[in-house]
Enzyme design. Structure first.
Site, mmCIF file in Angstrom:
data_model
loop_
_atom_site.group_PDB
_atom_site.id
_atom_site.type_symbol
_atom_site.label_atom_id
_atom_site.label_comp_id
_atom_site.label_asym_id
_atom_site.label_seq_id
_atom_site.Cartn_x
_atom_site.Cartn_y
_atom_site.Cartn_z
ATOM 1 N N LYS A 44 -23.033 18.374 33.891
ATOM 2 C CA LYS A 44 -22.817 18.314 32.432
ATOM 3 C C LYS A 44 -22.534 16.887 31.991
ATOM 4 O O LYS A 44 -21.864 16.140 32.699
ATOM 5 C CB LYS A 44 -21.606 19.186 32.049
ATOM 6 C CG LYS A 44 -21.951 20.596 31.640
ATOM 7 C CD LYS A 44 -20.742 21.215 30.933
ATOM 8 C CE LYS A 44 -20.915 22.690 30.640
ATOM 9 N NZ LYS A 44 -19.704 23.252 30.007
ATOM 10 N N SER A 101 -15.976 22.987 20.263
ATOM 11 C CA SER A 101 -16.037 21.583 20.700
ATOM 12 C C SER A 101 -17.413 21.008 20.404
ATOM 13 O O SER A 101 -17.539 19.826 20.072
ATOM 14 C CB SER A 101 -15.760 21.478 22.204
ATOM 15 O OG SER A 101 -14.459 21.910 22.503
ATOM 16 N N ARG A 120 -14.792 34.459 20.261
ATOM 17 C CA ARG A 120 -15.057 34.146 18.856
ATOM 18 C C ARG A 120 -16.057 35.090 18.213
ATOM 19 O O ARG A 120 -16.027 35.312 17.011
ATOM 20 C CB ARG A 120 -15.618 32.716 18.726
ATOM 21 C CG ARG A 120 -14.592 31.654 18.840
ATOM 22 C CD ARG A 120 -15.232 30.313 19.100
ATOM 23 N NE ARG A 120 -15.852 30.292 20.415
ATOM 24 C CZ ARG A 120 -16.304 29.205 20.999
ATOM 25 N NH1 ARG A 120 -16.252 28.064 20.372
ATOM 26 N NH2 ARG A 120 -16.826 29.269 22.198
ATOM 27 N N HIS A 178 -8.738 26.071 20.538
ATOM 28 C CA HIS A 178 -8.059 26.169 21.839
ATOM 29 C C HIS A 178 -6.540 26.237 21.644
ATOM 30 O O HIS A 178 -5.852 27.036 22.279
ATOM 31 C CB HIS A 178 -8.361 24.936 22.710
ATOM 32 C CG HIS A 178 -9.798 24.767 23.106
ATOM 33 N ND1 HIS A 178 -10.512 23.629 22.827
ATOM 34 C CD2 HIS A 178 -10.648 25.571 23.793
ATOM 35 C CE1 HIS A 178 -11.732 23.737 23.326
ATOM 36 N NE2 HIS A 178 -11.850 24.909 23.909
HETATM 37 P P1 ADP Z 1 -16.325 26.453 28.326
HETATM 38 O O1 ADP Z 1 -17.346 25.401 28.619
HETATM 39 O O2 ADP Z 1 -15.693 27.040 29.548
HETATM 40 O O3 ADP Z 1 -16.744 27.512 27.340
HETATM 41 P P2 ADP Z 1 -14.655 25.454 26.186
HETATM 42 O O4 ADP Z 1 -13.718 24.296 26.250
HETATM 43 O O5 ADP Z 1 -15.781 25.381 25.224
HETATM 44 O O6 ADP Z 1 -15.139 25.620 27.676
HETATM 45 O O7 ADP Z 1 -13.855 26.792 25.889
HETATM 46 C C1 ADP Z 1 -12.767 27.210 26.667
HETATM 47 C C2 ADP Z 1 -12.279 28.562 26.158
HETATM 48 O O8 ADP Z 1 -11.782 28.430 24.836
HETATM 49 C C3 ADP Z 1 -13.355 29.651 26.080
HETATM 50 O O9 ADP Z 1 -12.787 30.889 26.465
HETATM 51 C C4 ADP Z 1 -13.726 29.675 24.635
HETATM 52 O O10 ADP Z 1 -14.228 30.934 24.227
HETATM 53 C C5 ADP Z 1 -12.376 29.404 24.006
HETATM 54 N N1 ADP Z 1 -12.515 28.865 22.646
HETATM 55 C C6 ADP Z 1 -13.135 27.737 22.253
HETATM 56 N N2 ADP Z 1 -13.062 27.589 20.916
HETATM 57 C C7 ADP Z 1 -12.380 28.673 20.448
HETATM 58 C C8 ADP Z 1 -11.991 29.139 19.136
HETATM 59 N N3 ADP Z 1 -12.296 28.458 18.034
HETATM 60 N N4 ADP Z 1 -11.312 30.296 19.052
HETATM 61 C C9 ADP Z 1 -11.018 31.004 20.177
HETATM 62 N N5 ADP Z 1 -11.355 30.642 21.423
HETATM 63 C C10 ADP Z 1 -12.026 29.491 21.560
#
Ligand code: ADP
Length: 152
Positions: free
Chosen positions: A41, A127, A90, A17
């Site tokens: 969730k 995450s 990703r 992030h």
């Molecule tokens: P959600 O539940 O909305 O997917 P996340 O917190 O998992 O929430 O992710 C938020 C955003 O961050 C999403 O667009 C996700 O693709 C992006 N993201 C998460 N990890 C990475 C990473 N390692 N590289 C690039 N983008 C990421």
């Protein structure tokens, strides 16, 4: 003034992030990191903890704001007058999932989604993997910002 919303669960915020956020900053005047609240969730970290991790990580950047919201992301964007949604990609699975949502959001409100491709050294971070490692008391220091690691 170009305002973007970066929506997500951030449970917890990871270096993946952080990479997307840092690289997006030259594109926008203001970035609102927005934690979506979904009552169905089960989160590993409380909303307060997730907000605090993000605040500590970006306290030095004045045009990054943190907000929480429930309901549709597009509604939230309209409320705060954001022009863009920011998302990270990703892999092909992310792309297929995000494509449908981005097209729907644009049809609903005209708001466009800006995608940044993950960096090679953070592509594998998620995450959910961080939460799995934590469940087994593993070391996540290479995957999360200092503010998260310090609190564990
Ligand atoms: P959600 O539940 O909305 O997917 P996340 O917190 O998992 O929430 O992710 C938020 C955003 O961050 C999403 O667009 C996700 O693709 C992006 N993201 C998460 N990890 C990475 C990473 N390692 N590289 C690039 N983008 C990421």
């Amino acid at each position: 003034m170009k305002k973007a919303v970066f929506p997500g669960s951030f449970d917890p915020i990871t270096l993946g992030h952080v990479d997307i956020i840092n690289r997006a900053m030259p594109l926008f005047d203001e970035l609102i990191i927005s934690i979506g609240i979904n009552d169905t969730k089960n989160y590993r970290f409380s909303l307060e903890e997730r907000v605090a991790f993000i605040k500590k990580t970006f306290s030095h950047i004045p045009n990054i704001k943190i907000k929480t919201y429930s309901g549709l992301t597009t509604e939230f964007c309209r409320e705060i007058k954001a022009d863009f949604i920011l998302r990270g990609l990703r892999n092909p699975a992310d792309f297929e999932f995000e494509k449908a949502i981005a097209i729907t959001n644009r049809k609903l409100t005209g708001i466009d989604t800006v995608f940044l491709l993950t960096s090679a050294d953070t592509a594998f971070i998620s995450s959910s993997i961080v939460r799995d490692i934590l469940k087994h008391n593993g070391d996540v220091s290479k995957f999360v910002p200092v503010a998260v690691n310090k609190s564990l």
